[in-house]
Design an enzyme around this catalytic site. Structure first.
Site, PDB file in Angstrom:
ATOM      1  N   ASP A   1       0.855  -1.184   0.000  1.00 59.35           N
ATOM      2  CA  ASP A   1       0.000   0.000   0.000  1.00 59.35           C
ATOM      3  C   ASP A   1       0.892   1.235   0.000  1.00 59.35           C
ATOM      4  O   ASP A   1       1.913   1.280   0.708  1.00 59.35           O
ATOM      5  CB  ASP A   1      -0.895  -0.004   1.232  1.00 59.35           C
ATOM      6  CG  ASP A   1      -1.957  -1.091   1.161  1.00 59.35           C
ATOM      7  OD1 ASP A   1      -3.115  -0.751   0.917  1.00 59.35           O
ATOM      8  OD2 ASP A   1      -1.614  -2.273   1.324  1.00 59.35           O
TER       9      ASP A   1
ATOM     10  N   GLU B   1     -13.649  -5.144  -0.341  1.00 58.44           N
ATOM     11  CA  GLU B   1     -13.278  -4.894   1.054  1.00 58.44           C
ATOM     12  C   GLU B   1     -14.465  -5.289   1.924  1.00 58.44           C
ATOM     13  O   GLU B   1     -15.524  -4.669   1.858  1.00 58.44           O
ATOM     14  CB  GLU B   1     -12.910  -3.424   1.250  1.00 58.44           C
ATOM     15  CG  GLU B   1     -11.656  -3.027   0.471  1.00 58.44           C
ATOM     16  CD  GLU B   1     -11.406  -1.531   0.455  1.00 58.44           C
ATOM     17  OE1 GLU B   1     -12.257  -0.773   0.973  1.00 58.44           O
ATOM     18  OE2 GLU B   1     -10.368  -1.114  -0.082  1.00 58.44           O
TER      19      GLU B   1
END
Length: 253
Positions: free
Chosen positions: A11, A130
């Site tokens: 990330d 998610e």
């Protein structure tokens, strides 16, 4: 033999690799290009770059990072975060990415997945999901890097992504992300029973046994690892040896 891939998830925020817990409390963990090169040299199968702040700027800013990575790394690279148009996809592919992961825009405009798959092929389109548990046996899909609920059931949403033309599913447990307490096995089991697409699972890996626990499900095609690699808790070689202990499963040496 079923093959299981090991994928490093990196990330990125403002050109730094970062890691948090449940997408909060983000901390710098290094230079993304240096981490990617290290993992590549150690035998990683694929790399996923996710722009952690793309929702703020309504665009993905990883084009230069991807281009730099591709100069020295020769494994498939997926890029996600802020992919909102076919032009965004084209820019990432031209920079050297092999696939794009799409979450928020897919939920806001489901036809975008269908359009993208028609133009670039399903093999290029990863449906990024998610998931946050909201009740026993039920998970809700979230967007904007795990911050915004959608009211959409995750199991049903994955089925729709498959129908729309996604080629893979990246399933991230928001509850488990960064905790290093093991994957959400109940979530993985629920999805793999109803999805025929290659399934990448992410969130919660903190020890070798966690990778084996997730890879034991026949519908799981890849394990996404972040904290365990970033903090040097285990080697990629040891992860592969752990997963290779499962009957009828093999990994790339």
């Amino acid at each position: 033999m079923r093959k299981v891939r090991i994928i490093a998830r990196i990330d990125i925020k403002n050109e730094f690799a970062i890691k948090g817990i449940q997408f909060e409390g983000l901390r710098k963990v290094g230079n993304p290009n240096e981490l990617a090169k290290r993992y590549y040299e150690a035998g990683i199968d694929e790399i996923i770059y996710m722009d952690a702040v793309a929702s703020y700027y309504e665009r993905n800013s990883l084009q230069d990072v991807v281009a730099s990575t591709c100069e020295n790394i020769f494994v498939p690279i997926t890029v996600g975060g802020g992919i909102r148009t076919v032009e965004d996809i084209q820019q990432m592919l031209l920079a050297g990415a092999d696939k794009v992961a799409i979450n928020s825009q897919a939920i806001k405009t489901p036809d975008f997945i269908q359009k993208a798959a028609q133009i670039y092929g399903s093999q290029c389109i990863v449906g990024s999901v998610e998931a946050k548990k909201v009740a026993e046996g039920r998970w809700e899909a979230y967007i904007e890097n795990g911050r915004e609920p959608t009211g959409i059931d995750v199991v049903e949403w994955v089925k729709k992504l498959e129908c729309l033309g996604a080629g893979e599913i990246l399933l991230t447990s928001v509850d488990k992300d960064g905790t290093k307490k093991g994957c959400d096995l109940e979530l993985i089991d629920s999805i793999q029973k109803t999805c025929s697409l290659p399934l990448i699972v992410a969130g919660g890996v903190g020890k070798l046994a966690d990778t084996r626990d997730a890879a034991q499900y026949s519908g799981v095609d890849a394990i996404c690892v972040a904290s365990m690699l970033h903090y040097g808790m285990e080697s990629i070689d040891n992860i592969k040896k752990e997963i290779a202990q499962i009957d009828n499963v093999e990994v790339r040496c």
